[in-house]
Design a protein around this motif. Structure first.
Motif, PDB file in Angstrom:
ATOM      1  N   ASP A  83      47.483  46.121  49.503  1.00  0.00           N
ATOM      2  CA  ASP A  83      47.928  47.369  48.867  1.00  0.00           C
ATOM      3  C   ASP A  83      46.716  48.072  48.250  1.00  0.00           C
ATOM      4  O   ASP A  83      45.720  47.444  47.916  1.00  0.00           O
ATOM      5  CB  ASP A  83      49.036  47.112  47.845  1.00  0.00           C
ATOM      6  CG  ASP A  83      48.833  45.833  47.034  1.00  0.00           C
ATOM      7  OD1 ASP A  83      47.715  45.280  47.059  1.00  0.00           O
ATOM      8  OD2 ASP A  83      49.782  45.398  46.365  1.00  0.00           O
ATOM      9  N   CYS A 107      45.974  46.006  38.637  1.00  0.00           N
ATOM     10  CA  CYS A 107      46.737  44.979  39.349  1.00  0.00           C
ATOM     11  C   CYS A 107      45.870  44.328  40.424  1.00  0.00           C
ATOM     12  O   CYS A 107      46.341  43.534  41.217  1.00  0.00           O
ATOM     13  CB  CYS A 107      48.017  45.581  39.934  1.00  0.00           C
ATOM     14  SG  CYS A 107      49.321  44.362  40.230  1.00  0.00           S
ATOM     15  N   HIS A 152      44.431  45.620  43.119  1.00  0.00           N
ATOM     16  CA  HIS A 152      44.576  46.053  44.510  1.00  0.00           C
ATOM     17  C   HIS A 152      43.216  46.433  45.108  1.00  0.00           C
ATOM     18  O   HIS A 152      43.043  46.394  46.323  1.00  0.00           O
ATOM     19  CB  HIS A 152      45.588  47.207  44.616  1.00  0.00           C
ATOM     20  CG  HIS A 152      46.971  46.838  44.145  1.00  0.00           C
ATOM     21  ND1 HIS A 152      48.042  47.690  44.192  1.00  0.00           N
ATOM     22  CD2 HIS A 152      47.463  45.671  43.634  1.00  0.00           C
ATOM     23  CE1 HIS A 152      49.130  47.083  43.706  1.00  0.00           C
ATOM     24  NE2 HIS A 152      48.795  45.868  43.355  1.00  0.00           N
ATOM     25  N   GLU A 202      52.283  50.630  46.115  1.00  0.00           N
ATOM     26  CA  GLU A 202      53.092  49.426  45.844  1.00  0.00           C
ATOM     27  C   GLU A 202      53.754  49.501  44.473  1.00  0.00           C
ATOM     28  O   GLU A 202      54.842  48.958  44.275  1.00  0.00           O
ATOM     29  CB  GLU A 202      52.217  48.165  45.930  1.00  0.00           C
ATOM     30  CG  GLU A 202      53.004  46.863  45.885  1.00  0.00           C
ATOM     31  CD  GLU A 202      53.519  46.505  44.511  1.00  0.00           C
ATOM     32  OE1 GLU A 202      54.672  46.021  44.408  1.00  0.00           O
ATOM     33  OE2 GLU A 202      52.802  46.731  43.507  1.00  0.00           O
ATOM     34  N   GLU A 203      53.096  50.166  43.513  1.00  0.00           N
ATOM     35  CA  GLU A 203      53.548  50.127  42.107  1.00  0.00           C
ATOM     36  C   GLU A 203      54.776  51.016  41.882  1.00  0.00           C
ATOM     37  O   GLU A 203      54.686  52.090  41.299  1.00  0.00           O
ATOM     38  CB  GLU A 203      52.397  50.537  41.166  1.00  0.00           C
ATOM     39  CG  GLU A 203      51.190  49.622  41.223  1.00  0.00           C
ATOM     40  CD  GLU A 203      51.428  48.241  40.587  1.00  0.00           C
ATOM     41  OE1 GLU A 203      52.527  47.999  40.061  1.00  0.00           O
ATOM     42  OE2 GLU A 203      50.494  47.427  40.654  1.00  0.00           O
ATOM     43  N   HIS A 221      48.146  38.261  46.961  1.00  0.00           N
ATOM     44  CA  HIS A 221      48.028  38.950  45.666  1.00  0.00           C
ATOM     45  C   HIS A 221      47.302  38.044  44.682  1.00  0.00           C
ATOM     46  O   HIS A 221      47.629  36.866  44.571  1.00  0.00           O
ATOM     47  CB  HIS A 221      49.398  39.328  45.109  1.00  0.00           C
ATOM     48  CG  HIS A 221      49.332  40.464  44.107  1.00  0.00           C
ATOM     49  ND1 HIS A 221      48.694  40.349  42.897  1.00  0.00           N
ATOM     50  CD2 HIS A 221      49.788  41.731  44.169  1.00  0.00           C
ATOM     51  CE1 HIS A 221      48.782  41.515  42.244  1.00  0.00           C
ATOM     52  NE2 HIS A 221      49.436  42.372  43.009  1.00  0.00           N
TER      53      HIS A 221
HETATM   54 ZN   LIG Z   1      49.948  44.309  42.479  1.00  0.00          ZN
END
Ligand SMILES: [Zn+2]
Ligand SMILES: [Zn+2]
Length: 381
Positions: free
Chosen positions: A73, A98, A100, A132-133, A159
């Motif tokens: 992502d 996150c 990514h 993705e978020e 991830h």
């Molecule tokens: Zn994530």
């Protein structure tokens, strides 16, 4: 052993460049252009504009008929970064909180390596997904024909996971992340004088009764062996001490790991609303939005991943799913595959995901690249 020495330093620089230039969901224009350029210079065929800013790199080798999708992502979060790192975000209110940026770098590293030394026969798809978020970029790519245009017998996604020791790889068969649903219930009465309750159905009293009853669902209708959460988080209604409001809004969220439990909770909510209507002489309507389904790993794909992971790093079976959610779940509804966690360690930076002080740990880039390579060589052997 695969030698990645010459790849890592440029990838750390690329990861930090993407970190410094984060972009929110469906706005990943610079990021996607950067990825496309890197893939092309590695000699990989690139298809852009899939599900908005999404793109797919295609690497076909030999005459193998198997196909595999590896997904990263690309989007950042609407948070102000507080790391004070040299490569901090240059966009206020936008931040790779996150990791990514790290996912992009790991998948690009695998693409670069496999383009020059494939060691497999078949078709490998590098899927770079937007949004993705919370915005469902994976679903957008699927609706845009992702799996028709780029067939994948299997899909994997990696991830980073700050709770696990750096470099440890973990996954499990079955549910690994929860489904995230949100609900809004409108209770409509008629509205009237607070001193004449006999003339006016009381939407507020109905809401109070409703909240109590909704909180019995997980306790009484979900088997004790299943996990679920139902939280009522909003009640809005009424503005004056002497007016019975005409309507009240009740909102909240439901988290589950099993679609049957999810169905049962929604069904019970609807039954309870019919009871509230009869008891309080109001009208009650439910809007129930299943925005991300549970992330359910295919058992064989997850077991394979654990076995393959053990050849490149420490691998451990995740004892339980996480209550967070992930839109790779939409891809796993379409194709068998698995979602895999890569430990980030705590080290100097104990910040969790979505925290303003979080940063991806570049020390684990190499493990992630090795895992991608091993997954490709195993499935496309
Ligand atoms: Zn994530
Ligand atoms: Zn996130």
């Amino acid at each position: 052993m695969t030698d990645l020495t010459d790849l890592i330093q440029p990838l750390v620089a690329l990861r930090r460049d993407i970190h410094a230039h984060p972009e929110l969901g469906f706005q990943e224009h610079r990021t996607a252009a950067r990825i496309a350029a890197e893939l092309r210079s590695a000699g990989i065929e690139v298809h852009e504009g899939i599900g908005g800013t999404g793109l797919v790199g295609v690497l076909r080798v030999g005459d193998g008929s198997r196909t595999l999708g590896l997904r990263a992502d690309m989007d950042a979060l609407p948070i102000d970064e507080q790391t004070n790192l040299a490569w901090s975000s240059t966009s206020p209110g936008c931040f790779h909180g996150c990791g990514h940026d790290g996912h992009v770098a790991m998948l690009l590293g695998a693409a670069q390596y496999l383009a020059r030394d494939p060691g497999f026969s078949g078709t490998l798809h590098f899927i770079f997904q937007p949004a993705e978020e919370g915005l469902g970029g994976a679903r957008q790519m699927i609706e845009d024909g992702l799996f028709e245009r780029f067939p994948c017998d299997r899909v994997y996604a990696l991830h980073n996971w700050p709770g696990l020791p750096a470099g440890t790889i973990s996954t499990r068969a079955g549910a690994i992340m929860g489904a995230a649903d949100k609900f809004v219930i409108m209770i409509e009465g008629r509205g009237g004088h607070a001193a004449l309750p006999q003339d006016t159905p009381d939407a507020l009293l109905a809401a109070a009764g409703l909240v109590q009853q909704l909180n019995t669902i997980v306790a009484r209708d979900v088997p004790p062996s299943a996990a679920a959460v139902l939280s009522v988080t909003e009640i809005q209604g009424g503005h004056a001490h002497n007016v019975i409001p005409a309507e009240v809004r009740v909102g909240g969220t439901v988290r589950t790991f099993d679609p049957l439990v999810q169905d049962r909770i929604e069904e019970r909510m609807r039954q309870i609303l019919r009871g509230i209507e009869a008891s309080f002489e109001v009208r009650a309507t439910l809007v129930y939005d299943r925005y991300y389904p549970a992330t359910i790993n295919d058992a064989a794909a997850a077991e394979d991943a654990l076995e393959i992971a053990a050849t490149v790093a420490r691998a451990e079976r995740a004892p339980e799913p996480a209550a967070t959610s992930e839109d790779f779940s939409f891809m796993l509804q379409q194709r068998p595959g698995a979602y895999i966690w890569l430990g980030q360690g705590q080290g100097d930076n104990p910040a969790p995901l979505h925290n303003p002080r979080y940063d991806f740990n570049d020390d684990v880039l190499e493990t992630g690249i090795r895992l991608h390579i091993a997954l490709a060589r195993h499935w496309l052997r």
